[in-house]
Design an enzyme around this catalytic site. Structure first.
Site, PDB file in Angstrom:
ATOM      1  N   GLU A   1      -6.715   4.646   7.767  1.00  0.00           N
ATOM      2  CA  GLU A   1      -6.547   6.090   7.504  1.00  0.00           C
ATOM      3  C   GLU A   1      -7.799   6.673   6.853  1.00  0.00           C
ATOM      4  OE1 GLU A   1      -2.820   5.482   5.540  1.00  0.00           O
ATOM      5  OE2 GLU A   1      -1.991   4.901   7.480  1.00  0.00           O
TER       6      GLU A   1
ATOM      7  N   HIS B   1      -9.453   1.288   4.791  1.00  0.00           N
ATOM      8  CA  HIS B   1      -8.161   1.342   5.481  1.00  0.00           C
ATOM      9  C   HIS B   1      -8.315   2.252   6.711  1.00  0.00           C
ATOM     10  CE1 HIS B   1      -4.055   2.514   6.365  1.00  0.00           C
ATOM     11  NE2 HIS B   1      -3.712   1.369   5.813  1.00  0.00           N
TER      12      HIS B   1
ATOM     13  N   SER C   1       3.414  -2.289  10.341  1.00  0.00           N
ATOM     14  CA  SER C   1       4.861  -2.337  10.575  1.00  0.00           C
ATOM     15  C   SER C   1       5.493  -3.698  10.239  1.00  0.00           C
ATOM     16  CB  SER C   1       5.196  -1.924  12.014  1.00  0.00           C
ATOM     17  OG  SER C   1       4.777  -0.598  12.240  1.00  0.00           O
TER      18      SER C   1
ATOM     19  N   LYS D   1       0.146   4.304  -0.228  1.00  0.00           N
ATOM     20  CA  LYS D   1      -0.464   5.496   0.383  1.00  0.00           C
ATOM     21  C   LYS D   1      -0.173   6.733  -0.488  1.00  0.00           C
ATOM     22  CE  LYS D   1      -0.084   3.175   4.778  1.00  0.00           C
ATOM     23  NZ  LYS D   1      -0.035   3.254   6.212  1.00  0.00           N
TER      24      LYS D   1
ATOM     25  N   GLU E   1      -5.458  -5.062  10.481  1.00  0.00           N
ATOM     26  CA  GLU E   1      -4.411  -4.066  10.697  1.00  0.00           C
ATOM     27  C   GLU E   1      -4.681  -3.322  12.007  1.00  0.00           C
ATOM     28  OE1 GLU E   1      -2.446  -2.889   6.713  1.00  0.00           O
ATOM     29  OE2 GLU E   1      -4.156  -1.589   7.052  1.00  0.00           O
TER      30      GLU E   1
ATOM     31  N   GLY F   1       2.440   2.140  10.860  1.00  0.00           N
ATOM     32  CA  GLY F   1       3.381   3.248  10.699  1.00  0.00           C
ATOM     33  C   GLY F   1       4.067   3.645  11.993  1.00  0.00           C
TER      34      GLY F   1
ATOM     35  N   ASN G   1       0.872  -1.182   0.000  1.00  0.00           N
ATOM     36  CA  ASN G   1       0.000   0.000   0.000  1.00  0.00           C
ATOM     37  C   ASN G   1       0.907   1.230   0.000  1.00  0.00           C
ATOM     38  OD1 ASN G   1      -1.782   2.052   0.527  1.00  0.00           O
ATOM     39  ND2 ASN G   1      -2.267   1.391   2.618  1.00  0.00           N
TER      40      ASN G   1
HETATM   41  P1  PGA Z   1       2.865   0.188   7.685  1.00  0.00           P
HETATM   42  O1  PGA Z   1       1.414   0.390   7.051  1.00  0.00           O
HETATM   43  O2  PGA Z   1       3.423  -1.099   7.112  1.00  0.00           O
HETATM   44  O3  PGA Z   1       3.652   1.397   7.268  1.00  0.00           O
HETATM   45  O4  PGA Z   1       2.686   0.089   9.162  1.00  0.00           O
HETATM   46  C1  PGA Z   1       0.549  -0.686   6.820  1.00  0.00           C
HETATM   47  C2  PGA Z   1      -0.767  -0.181   6.241  1.00  0.00           C
HETATM   48  O5  PGA Z   1      -1.234   0.882   6.655  1.00  0.00           O
HETATM   49  O6  PGA Z   1      -1.365  -0.813   5.360  1.00  0.00           O
END
Ligand code: PGA
Length: 252
Positions: A98, A96, A214, A11, A168, A174, A9
């Protein structure tokens, strides 16, 4: 059909030339390496056409990061299921964390988007997961259970089999804070059992459940080794070919 999947992803990252470079690196990597999992990327919508043209032989499946729940009309800034379908995109992430946090998206919105994608024969990657407070309170299974029921339980058994789920935990996205492999396994098994309780074990066993939050080259292999973890949804580490390829090799 349950598959092992590593999905990147991207983003809102990478300008045009950086995105193009990473796509060429991925193409090169896929040409020279046999992977034991399917590889997906979800670049910003602006680059979907470029990705589709580059991976014309389907070496890597291309996903949108979000779609509108509306089919067309006055929804400035949004893209529709029909638009991504018309350029041959494979599916879309849905809800997601976010999108939930910054755009108020709910599991009811997710339910509509998932149905719209399935109606066009596209694959939804439905994301869910608890926040830090819910994890600390010990409510996380209830939270994830309610999310899953609202977003998915109006689907038929045939439909739900076509959905990919990405668990997630918000506290791990993140942040560098990863759920342990056992924590991921616990929630993945819970989601699969919940689906089995409504649709039967055979249906639940066909659904790929990815872990996201992560995932890095040094923890991917252990997380992917768990029986109910069928791969990962990768954010930050999907932006560098070295990291992303090492995560893919977590299935070797
Ligand atoms: P990350 O994000 O691997 O940077 O923690 C995962 C995601 O939001 O899909």
């Amino acid at each position: 059909m349950r598959k092992n999947i590593v999905a990147g992803n991207w983003k809102m990252n990478l300008n045009y030339s950086d995105a193009q470079r990473l796509m060429y690196q991925l193409l090169e990597y896929k040409k020279n390496n046999k992977t034991n999992c399917e590889v997906f990327i979800a670049p910003p919508s602006l680059y979907l056409t470029m990705a589709k043209d580059l991976f014309e032989n389907g070496e890597i499946a291309i996903f949108a990061q979000d779609v509108s729940e509306h089919n067309s009309g006055a929804f400035t800034g949004e893209i529709s299921v029909d638009m991504i379908h018309s350029i041959g995109i494979n599916g879309s992430l849905v809800s997601h964390s976010e999108r939930r946090l910054y755009h108020g998206e709910t599991d009811s919105n997710a339910n509509i988007k998932i149905k719209n994608l399935l109606n066009k024969n596209l694959t939804p990657i439905y994301c869910n997961g608890e926040n830090l407070e819910q994890r600390k309170n010990g409510d996380y299974l209830e939270v994830v259970g309610n999310q899953t029921k609202t977003a998915l339980f109006t689907l038929s058994a045939e439909e739900i089999k076509k959905v990919i789920i990405a668990y997630e935990p918000v506290w791990a996205i993140g942040t560098g804070e990863t759920a342990t492999a056992d924590q991921a396994q616990e929630v993945h098994a819970f989601i699969r059992d919940l689906i089995a309780s409504k649709y039967g074990k055979e249906t639940a066993d066909e659904i790929s459940i990815l872990y996201g939050g992560s995932v890095k080259p040094d923890n991917a292999k252990e997380i992917f080794s768990k029986p109910d973890v069928d791969g990962g949804l990768i954010g930050g580490a999907a932006l560098k070919i070295d990291d992303f390829s090492k995560i893919i090799e977590g299935f070797n």
